[in-house]
Design a protein around this motif. Structure first.
Motif, PDB file in Angstrom:
ATOM      1  N   ALA A 168       0.615  -1.191  -0.609  1.00 25.24           N
ATOM      2  CA  ALA A 168      -0.345  -0.062  -0.288  1.00 25.24           C
ATOM      3  C   ALA A 168       0.817   1.360  -0.033  1.00 25.24           C
ATOM      4  O   ALA A 168       0.150   2.224  -0.782  1.00 25.24           O
ATOM      5  CB  ALA A 168      -0.560  -0.188   1.227  1.00 25.24           C
ATOM      6  N   HIS A 169       1.774   1.173   0.750  1.00 26.57           N
ATOM      7  CA  HIS A 169       3.044   2.488   0.941  1.00 26.57           C
ATOM      8  C   HIS A 169       4.338   2.276   0.595  1.00 26.57           C
ATOM      9  O   HIS A 169       4.449   0.672   0.845  1.00 26.57           O
ATOM     10  CB  HIS A 169       2.443   2.954   2.057  1.00 26.57           C
ATOM     11  CG  HIS A 169       1.023   3.686   2.230  1.00 26.57           C
ATOM     12  ND1 HIS A 169       0.885   4.320   1.307  1.00 26.57           N
ATOM     13  CD2 HIS A 169       0.400   2.844   2.641  1.00 26.57           C
ATOM     14  CE1 HIS A 169      -0.717   4.876   2.148  1.00 26.57           C
ATOM     15  NE2 HIS A 169      -1.090   4.349   2.125  1.00 26.57           N
ATOM     16  N   LYS A 204      -3.657   2.652 -10.205  1.00 22.10           N
ATOM     17  CA  LYS A 204      -3.388   2.063  -9.091  1.00 22.10           C
ATOM     18  C   LYS A 204      -2.564   0.166  -8.557  1.00 22.10           C
ATOM     19  O   LYS A 204      -1.520   0.483  -7.511  1.00 22.10           O
ATOM     20  CB  LYS A 204      -4.733   2.247  -8.407  1.00 22.10           C
ATOM     21  CG  LYS A 204      -4.437   1.790  -6.333  1.00 22.10           C
ATOM     22  CD  LYS A 204      -3.517   2.835  -6.154  1.00 22.10           C
ATOM     23  CE  LYS A 204      -3.459   3.640  -5.865  1.00 22.10           C
ATOM     24  NZ  LYS A 204      -3.007   4.769  -4.972  1.00 22.10           N
ATOM     25  N   LEU A 205      -3.705  -0.063  -9.249  1.00 21.67           N
ATOM     26  CA  LEU A 205      -2.426  -1.823  -8.941  1.00 21.67           C
ATOM     27  C   LEU A 205      -1.457  -1.677  -9.543  1.00 21.67           C
ATOM     28  O   LEU A 205      -0.390  -2.290  -8.837  1.00 21.67           O
ATOM     29  CB  LEU A 205      -3.474  -2.546  -9.760  1.00 21.67           C
ATOM     30  CG  LEU A 205      -4.938  -2.737 -10.006  1.00 21.67           C
ATOM     31  CD1 LEU A 205      -5.687  -4.122 -10.678  1.00 21.67           C
ATOM     32  CD2 LEU A 205      -4.933  -3.573  -8.292  1.00 21.67           C
ATOM     33  N   LYS A 254      -6.849  -4.927 -14.789  1.00 15.18           N
ATOM     34  CA  LYS A 254      -7.658  -4.372 -13.956  1.00 15.18           C
ATOM     35  C   LYS A 254      -8.668  -5.477 -13.514  1.00 15.18           C
ATOM     36  O   LYS A 254      -9.214  -6.265 -13.745  1.00 15.18           O
ATOM     37  CB  LYS A 254      -8.542  -3.387 -14.931  1.00 15.18           C
ATOM     38  CG  LYS A 254      -9.407  -1.958 -14.152  1.00 15.18           C
ATOM     39  CD  LYS A 254      -9.555  -1.437 -15.692  1.00 15.18           C
ATOM     40  CE  LYS A 254     -10.374   0.064 -14.502  1.00 15.18           C
ATOM     41  NZ  LYS A 254     -11.168   0.830 -16.051  1.00 15.18           N
ATOM     42  N   GLU A 255      -8.796  -4.510 -12.091  1.00 17.53           N
ATOM     43  CA  GLU A 255     -10.191  -5.770 -11.284  1.00 17.53           C
ATOM     44  C   GLU A 255     -10.814  -4.518 -11.257  1.00 17.53           C
ATOM     45  O   GLU A 255     -10.694  -3.128 -10.665  1.00 17.53           O
ATOM     46  CB  GLU A 255      -8.730  -5.878 -10.371  1.00 17.53           C
ATOM     47  CG  GLU A 255      -7.989  -7.177 -11.048  1.00 17.53           C
ATOM     48  CD  GLU A 255      -6.977  -7.267  -9.430  1.00 17.53           C
ATOM     49  OE1 GLU A 255      -7.711  -7.076  -7.806  1.00 17.53           O
ATOM     50  OE2 GLU A 255      -5.737  -7.813  -9.661  1.00 17.53           O
ATOM     51  N   PHE A 289       4.363  -2.261  -7.830  1.00 16.02           N
ATOM     52  CA  PHE A 289       5.931  -0.838  -7.850  1.00 16.02           C
ATOM     53  C   PHE A 289       6.466  -0.864  -6.005  1.00 16.02           C
ATOM     54  O   PHE A 289       8.285  -0.565  -5.977  1.00 16.02           O
ATOM     55  CB  PHE A 289       6.194   0.460  -8.313  1.00 16.02           C
ATOM     56  CG  PHE A 289       7.193   0.815  -8.064  1.00 16.02           C
ATOM     57  CD1 PHE A 289       7.694   1.560  -9.733  1.00 16.02           C
ATOM     58  CD2 PHE A 289       6.921   2.117  -7.109  1.00 16.02           C
ATOM     59  CE1 PHE A 289       9.345   2.375  -9.240  1.00 16.02           C
ATOM     60  CE2 PHE A 289       8.758   3.493  -7.066  1.00 16.02           C
ATOM     61  CZ  PHE A 289       9.069   3.489  -8.302  1.00 16.02           C
ATOM     62  N   ASN A 290       4.982  -0.172  -5.662  1.00 24.14           N
ATOM     63  CA  ASN A 290       5.936  -0.249  -4.020  1.00 24.14           C
ATOM     64  C   ASN A 290       6.305  -1.802  -3.189  1.00 24.14           C
ATOM     65  O   ASN A 290       6.926  -1.539  -2.880  1.00 24.14           O
ATOM     66  CB  ASN A 290       5.147  -0.371  -3.215  1.00 24.14           C
ATOM     67  CG  ASN A 290       4.082   1.604  -3.701  1.00 24.14           C
ATOM     68  OD1 ASN A 290       5.036   2.170  -4.312  1.00 24.14           O
ATOM     69  ND2 ASN A 290       2.757   1.675  -3.241  1.00 24.14           N
ATOM     70  N   GLU A 291       5.947  -2.851  -3.577  1.00 24.70           N
ATOM     71  CA  GLU A 291       6.450  -4.253  -3.177  1.00 24.70           C
ATOM     72  C   GLU A 291       7.492  -4.562  -3.437  1.00 24.70           C
ATOM     73  O   GLU A 291       9.196  -4.870  -2.852  1.00 24.70           O
ATOM     74  CB  GLU A 291       5.749  -5.224  -3.319  1.00 24.70           C
ATOM     75  CG  GLU A 291       5.533  -6.402  -3.157  1.00 24.70           C
ATOM     76  CD  GLU A 291       4.290  -7.010  -2.518  1.00 24.70           C
ATOM     77  OE1 GLU A 291       4.630  -8.099  -1.934  1.00 24.70           O
ATOM     78  OE2 GLU A 291       3.840  -7.076  -3.315  1.00 24.70           O
ATOM     79  N   LEU A 292       8.430  -3.871  -5.141  1.00 29.05           N
ATOM     80  CA  LEU A 292       9.467  -4.408  -5.234  1.00 29.05           C
ATOM     81  C   LEU A 292      10.602  -3.556  -4.481  1.00 29.05           C
ATOM     82  O   LEU A 292      12.006  -4.449  -4.106  1.00 29.05           O
ATOM     83  CB  LEU A 292       9.733  -4.069  -6.818  1.00 29.05           C
ATOM     84  CG  LEU A 292       8.958  -5.288  -7.299  1.00 29.05           C
ATOM     85  CD1 LEU A 292       9.381  -4.636  -8.857  1.00 29.05           C
ATOM     86  CD2 LEU A 292       9.784  -6.739  -7.811  1.00 29.05           C
TER      87      LEU A 292
END
Length: 569
Positions: free
Chosen positions: A37-38, A346-347, A338-339, A352-355
């Protein structure tokens, strides 16, 4: 390197076999979690100032003292040498930031393994002269060297030449760095001891051998990344942590990578023990241990993150990757589905954040709100993912320093990083009918005919200044194209056939020479992101472009009345 890769795969497989329960079926669904999320602030701690960087404050002060002695014994050139992952670039950057204010001219430029020396010299010239030279792309090496020499002639300068791999590359750069008796300073970084010795050819030069972190500093870095401090680590995990650290050999990159992996795992003794056992024993230093640790991190990724990570091998070494453009390319490639309730962008941001949180990519730019806006891949990690991409025929790097294996292979994605006309011309001998993605990082007159690329989804010609309208012949036949970047090219007008690209979602025309979009552009009803320079006039009929989510840099005061009415659609 091959042995290291085999060991790494074996380590990853051991970790997979050790997982609890039956074999898992990986989900392609991207969901919002605490890990994406962040960006975790602890993942950014290694990019702070040296006083907060573990193990660097001492070396930094030592190097500054060597460069600034007032008794006449200060060094003119300092070469930092050490293996990949030790933090040479980080140390050089810290010294540079501390001292640059004392010099009239300064520059920090990376060379990399397979450098385009023309581009390296252009970067040096732009930084030391503080001006843009309109015709610089047409200058040869001799003229660039002469202009750099002239810019530095009467100045006291500080220049860092980072990541030098060959003596020849250093000799070319060194020709431009005039010796003007103004007490200028030069810092170089390299993995190769013979290159460091070549850089330091006089008594006033000094080779600084980078050392691994002490075990005390290794512990501090490890626990700082995971918990914020060593005091917050549960006692039952400390002994296992020490065993893991012993296998990291004091390499900061190894410690950060393994802590990024553990940060996403349950904080249990069994889970950490599995990781510790999977690293193996009796590892050599440097490459072998790093490859095993990176393999563990790679095999631990969910399917969608593996593809996102492998895609980064399309970018050259030391390339600063813009987050927005990277996410849009992931979407165009079909990696981000897309979900309901969330936009694809946003997905992609969550991926990107998780990497970053897993320490597989490094933050390079942070905006005023604390959001990471650009990233970079450490060259050791890039080596790993390029190797993986080649194994899986995921991306083929087509460059001056790379060999194409199997000319009759079905190429999926091409990263064209070759500067010689002869090298690029060999593209015509390959079967390109299955290529889905093409990114060009060095311009050549021998760009392929786009009509051959019937399955192309991504075409990125960013920065190819000599690309003009003629180079887009046949682009109207790319019916599956979703991403087109002409940023920084010489294109003045889009071809009429652009209107046939009904699947196009991203069109980036910033810093090109386009001043007006013709009426056919309004037929791009699937377009989601349009980026232009201020002053570019958009066509009437934009009300049909109902998928648009992001208009970047459009000056609404220079548009027609019809455009303002269309915004409501």
């Amino acid at each position: 390197m091959a042995d290291a890769a085999a060991q790494a795969d074996s380590a990853g497989e051991r970790l997979n076999r050790a997982r609890d329960g039956a074999e898992k079926v990986e989900s392609k669904t991207i969901s919002k979690t605490s890990t994406n999320a962040h960006v975790d602030p602890r993942a950014l701690v290694i990019f702070e100032d040296a006083s907060k960087l573990v193990g660097l404050e001492g070396p930094k002060q030592e190097l500054i003292e060597l460069l600034t002695k007032t008794d006449g014994s200060s060094v003119s050139l300092l070469s930092i040498v050490g293996s990949g992952g030790l933090g040479k670039t980080t140390l050089a950057k810290q010294v540079y930031e501390e001292l640059k204010g004392e010099f009239k001219s300064h520059a920090f430029v990376s060379v990399s393994r397979n450098p385009d020396m023309l581009n390296v010299l252009r970067n040096i010239l732009c930084r030391v002269s503080n001006e843009v030279h309109p015709n610089m792309q047409e200058w040869d090496i001799q003229l660039l060297i002469s202009r750099i020499h002239d810019s530095l002639w009467d100045k006291r300068y500080l220049i860092v030449i980072d990541d030098i791999w060959s003596k020849d590359a250093w000799k070319t750069v060194n020709c431009a760095l005039c010796k003007n008796n103004k007490d200028g300073k030069i810092i170089t970084t390299t993995r190769k001891h013979d290159v460091a010795k070549t850089c330091c050819s006089s008594d006033a030069d000094f080779v600084y051998r980078m050392k691994p972190l002490s075990f005390a500093d290794s512990k501090k870095l490890f626990f700082q990344r995971l918990y914020g401090s060593i005091d917050k680590c549960p006692d039952y995990l400390k002994d296992i942590s020490y065993k893991i650290l012993e296998k990291c050999d004091g390499l900061p990159l190894a410690i950060v990578s393994i802590s990024g992996l553990l940060a996403n795992k349950p904080q249990t003794e069994d889970e950490w023990d599995r990781v510790q056992n999977s690293i193996g024993r009796g590892l050599g230093k440097d490459v072998e241990s790093m490859m095993q640790i990176l393999s563990l991190s790679y095999f631990d990724l969910p399917h969608y993150l593996k593809t996102c990570l492998l895609y980064l091998s399309v970018f050259p070494e030391d390339f600063v990757i813009d987050k927005k453009l990277l996410v849009r390319r992931w979407i165009a490639e079909g990696f981000i589905q897309k979900e309901q309730g969330e936009t694809s962008f946003k997905l992609g941001e969550w991926c990107f954040n998780e990497l970053i949180n897993r320490s597989l990519i490094q933050a390079r730019k942070i905006n005023m709100y604390g959001d990471v806006t650009a990233c970079q891949v450490h060259d050791t990690i890039l080596d790993f993912i390029v190797s993986k991409s080649e194994e899986e025929n995921f991306i083929t790097v087509f460059g001056d320093g790379y060999q194409i294996h199997g000319q009759h292979s079905k190429f999926r994605r091409l990263s064209i990083n070759a500067s010689s006309k002869e090298k690029v011309s060999t593209l015509t001998q390959l079967d390109l009918s299955h290529v889905r993605s093409v990114a060009v990082f060095h311009y050549s007159e021998e760009l392929p005919m786009w009509s051959k690329f019937s399955f192309l989804r991504v075409l990125d010609l960013r920065g190819c200044r000599q690309v003009e309208g003629d180079h887009l012949t046949g682009i109207g036949n790319l019916f599956q194209l979703k991403y087109l970047s002409l940023r920084g090219t010489g294109v003045r007008e889009l071809p009429e056939q652009i209107s046939k690209l009904t699947c196009l979602e991203t069109l980036d025309l910033k810093m090109s020479k386009v001043t007006k979009l013709h009426a056919g552009t309004a037929k791009l009803q699937g377009l989601i992101y349009l980026a232009v320079d201020k002053g570019v006039q958009l066509p009437d009929g934009t009300k049909r472009m109902t998928a648009l989510e992001d208009l970047d840099c459009v000056d609404i005061f220079k548009q027609s009345i019809n455009f303002h009415k269309s915004l409501g659609s």
